[in-house]
Design a protein around this motif. Structure first.
Motif, PDB file in Angstrom:
ATOM      1  N   LYS A  17       0.827  -1.215   0.000  1.00 10.80           N
ATOM      2  CA  LYS A  17       0.000   0.000   0.000  1.00 10.80           C
ATOM      3  C   LYS A  17       0.858   1.260   0.000  1.00 10.80           C
ATOM      4  O   LYS A  17       0.423   2.312  -0.462  1.00 10.80           O
ATOM      5  CB  LYS A  17      -0.947  -0.015   1.205  1.00 10.80           C
ATOM      6  CG  LYS A  17      -2.000  -1.099   1.126  1.00 10.80           C
ATOM      7  CD  LYS A  17      -2.792  -1.232   2.404  1.00 10.80           C
ATOM      8  CE  LYS A  17      -3.718  -0.069   2.640  1.00 10.80           C
ATOM      9  NZ  LYS A  17      -4.578  -0.287   3.823  1.00 10.80           N
ATOM     10  N   GLY A  44       3.654   1.420  -1.609  1.00  9.20           N
ATOM     11  CA  GLY A  44       4.454   1.390  -2.827  1.00  9.20           C
ATOM     12  C   GLY A  44       5.906   1.033  -2.581  1.00  9.20           C
ATOM     13  O   GLY A  44       6.788   1.374  -3.375  1.00  9.20           O
ATOM     14  N   VAL A  47      -5.596  -3.553  -4.056  1.00  9.44           N
ATOM     15  CA  VAL A  47      -5.657  -2.367  -4.917  1.00  9.44           C
ATOM     16  C   VAL A  47      -4.253  -1.932  -5.307  1.00  9.44           C
ATOM     17  O   VAL A  47      -3.959  -1.679  -6.487  1.00  9.44           O
ATOM     18  CB  VAL A  47      -6.414  -1.219  -4.211  1.00  9.44           C
ATOM     19  CG1 VAL A  47      -6.300   0.065  -5.032  1.00  9.44           C
ATOM     20  CG2 VAL A  47      -7.882  -1.585  -4.019  1.00  9.44           C
ATOM     21  N   ALA A  48      -3.364  -1.868  -4.324  1.00 15.70           N
ATOM     22  CA  ALA A  48      -1.991  -1.446  -4.605  1.00 15.70           C
ATOM     23  C   ALA A  48      -1.267  -2.464  -5.486  1.00 15.70           C
ATOM     24  O   ALA A  48      -0.513  -2.079  -6.392  1.00 15.70           O
ATOM     25  CB  ALA A  48      -1.231  -1.245  -3.298  1.00 15.70           C
ATOM     26  N   ASP A 101      -2.652  -4.457  -7.662  1.00 14.33           N
ATOM     27  CA  ASP A 101      -3.214  -4.331  -9.008  1.00 14.33           C
ATOM     28  C   ASP A 101      -2.578  -3.161  -9.751  1.00 14.33           C
ATOM     29  O   ASP A 101      -2.235  -3.264 -10.939  1.00 14.33           O
ATOM     30  CB  ASP A 101      -4.727  -4.138  -8.943  1.00 14.33           C
ATOM     31  CG  ASP A 101      -5.481  -5.422  -8.612  1.00 14.33           C
ATOM     32  OD1 ASP A 101      -4.844  -6.497  -8.612  1.00 14.33           O
ATOM     33  OD2 ASP A 101      -6.697  -5.346  -8.344  1.00 14.33           O
ATOM     34  N   GLU A 102      -2.436  -2.044  -9.045  1.00 18.40           N
ATOM     35  CA  GLU A 102      -1.831  -0.862  -9.677  1.00 18.40           C
ATOM     36  C   GLU A 102      -0.391  -1.134 -10.103  1.00 18.40           C
ATOM     37  O   GLU A 102       0.065  -0.635 -11.134  1.00 18.40           O
ATOM     38  CB  GLU A 102      -1.892   0.330  -8.713  1.00 18.40           C
ATOM     39  CG  GLU A 102      -3.301   0.848  -8.472  1.00 18.40           C
ATOM     40  CD  GLU A 102      -3.361   1.928  -7.416  1.00 18.40           C
ATOM     41  OE1 GLU A 102      -2.321   2.180  -6.745  1.00 18.40           O
ATOM     42  OE2 GLU A 102      -4.438   2.538  -7.239  1.00 18.40           O
ATOM     43  N   ALA A 103       0.320  -1.922  -9.312  1.00 17.71           N
ATOM     44  CA  ALA A 103       1.719  -2.248  -9.638  1.00 17.71           C
ATOM     45  C   ALA A 103       1.834  -3.424 -10.592  1.00 17.71           C
ATOM     46  O   ALA A 103       2.949  -3.783 -10.994  1.00 17.71           O
ATOM     47  CB  ALA A 103       2.476  -2.557  -8.345  1.00 17.71           C
ATOM     48  N   LYS A 104       0.667  -4.032 -10.953  1.00 17.98           N
ATOM     49  CA  LYS A 104       0.651  -5.241 -11.792  1.00 17.98           C
ATOM     50  C   LYS A 104       1.558  -6.331 -11.211  1.00 17.98           C
ATOM     51  O   LYS A 104       2.272  -7.035 -11.935  1.00 17.98           O
ATOM     52  CB  LYS A 104       1.046  -4.902 -13.236  1.00 17.98           C
ATOM     53  CG  LYS A 104       0.067  -3.938 -13.915  1.00 17.98           C
ATOM     54  CD  LYS A 104       0.339  -3.805 -15.385  1.00 17.98           C
ATOM     55  CE  LYS A 104      -0.617  -2.824 -16.054  1.00 17.98           C
ATOM     56  NZ  LYS A 104      -2.043  -3.194 -15.865  1.00 17.98           N
TER      57      LYS A 104
END
Length: 380
Positions: free
Chosen positions: A106, A108, A131-132, A134-137
């Motif tokens: 979360k 990063g 969520v985090a 997913d954003e970072a793939k």
């Protein structure tokens, strides 16, 4: 019998003996994780990364003899969020000081390249990191090098997800029976409370305000909706003040609402958060905590305007409980303790301290040390 036949029979017997003493060979299994993903993993796993250090709570319950034998890396939160448990593990298993550590998804701060270099069989993540990630793939990047990610949950919806989380981890560890034994013990201990409540006529459920991490900040007041500690209150025979006010698991209630609702009982979750808020007003509960200091800090928190005139404070029905019950598969012990606070006569013979001690003796690598709850008021 000809010599050759004797030789072959002896060779077969020796091979069988060797096979019986070797660990089971890994095979590709498919598990469904907590968010419904079908994930293929070579199991039993021998190398794991813990996306949160506090996941050692469930690892320890399955790998009692060697809780770190599979762990090749973990997030750096245990020593900050639960320093007493970290120190207890470090004293018993000093090698953990050399384990590679990760920052949080979360924030990063999770190092994907470091994770790949450790070549784990699986990475465990809590669902709040999704969520985090997913954003970072993250899942896609690790899948490209053959590293599966499995989501578990003991925090967002623990009463829905604890059992399936333990089962899928048990399968990946090759510890299915231990997982089932743990699940049964947990369920039996919850039933000690719920069965008795169900058989009690005209049960009066007191109104309970649970303050999440009271004193962690100056703000008032974080709490729980109809999950986690909010649902523990319901299981224990109370009415959670925040259930109609917080739609999800976590949220905030303003001081004026607490004053207006006038709770019968106040429960504050506490922990040693010196790493985050040095010298803060938080109630420092945990293994081996100083009960005199915890009681003093709990009393100070009740001097805030939201609480000082409540029935709970006037009647001495104010309690503190270890915050990490909210993030571990041990919530059933908290339910018993809350039940004793809400209905002391009904649960006079129930001993949560003994329940916690048995949990440690049967399942956990550490010896039990009290310090997980505290109360104000005479005779508490």
């Amino acid at each position: 019998m000809p010599t050759r036949q004797l030789f072959l029979r002896g060779l077969a017997a020796f091979a069988g003996l060797v096979a019986a003493t070797l660990p089971a060979a890994a095979e590709r299994v498919t598990v469904t994780d907590i968010i419904g993903r079908k994930v293929e993993v070579e199991a039993p796993v021998s190398k794991i990364i813990l996306g949160e250090g506090r996941q050692i709570y469930f690892v320890g319950a399955l790998d009692k003899e060697e809780p770190f034998k599979r762990v090749v890396g973990w997030r750096d939160d245990l020593g900050k969020a639960d320093p007493e448990t970290f120190r207890a593990y470090e004293t018993r298993y000093p090698q953990i000081a050399k384990l590679p550590v990760f920052g949080g998804m979360k924030e990063g701060a999770f190092d994907i390249e470091q994770a790949i270099s450790l070549k784990p069989d699986v990475l465990f993540l809590n669902i709040e990191a999704k969520v985090a990630s997913d954003e970072a793939k993250l899942v896609e990047k690790l899948a490209a090098v053959g590293i599966p990610v499995v989501y578990v949950d003991f925090r967002e919806k623990p009463f829905e997800h604890t059992e399936p989380s333990m089962r899928l981890i048990g399968k990946l560890f090759g510890k299915e029976q231990i997982a089932e034994d743990f699940i049964k013990y947990r369920a039996d201990q919850i039933k000690v409370v719920t069965d008795r409540l169900a058989n009690t006529k005209d049960l009066k459920r007191p109104l309970v305000m649970v303050e999440r991490a009271g004193g962690f900040s100056d703000d008032c007041c974080m709490s729980f909706g109809n999950e986690n500690f909010g649902k523990m209150v319901d299981f224990a025979g109370g009415r959670n003040l925040a259930t109609p006010l917080i739609p999800g698991t976590f949220g905030t209630i303003n001081a004026e609402r607490i004053v207006a609702d006038n709770p019968d009982v106040v429960i504050v979750t506490g922990n040693n958060w010196d790493a985050y808020v040095p010298g803060g007003a938080w109630v420092g509960l945990g293994y081996g905590a100083d009960m005199t200091e915890a009681r003093r800090k709990l009393a100070n928190l009740m001097k805030r305007p939201a609480f000082t005139q409540t029935a709970a404070v006037k009647n001495g029905n104010v309690h503190g409980i270890w915050h990490q019950f909210y993030n571990s598969p041990y919530q059933f012990v908290a339910i018993q303790q809350i039940a004793k606070w809400l209905h002391p006569e009904l649960f006079r013979d129930v001993d949560p301290d003994a329940t916690m001690r048995v949990l440690h003796e049967r399942f956990l690598p550490l010896p039990y040390e009290p310090g997980l709850w505290v109360s104000l008021g005479a005779g508490k």
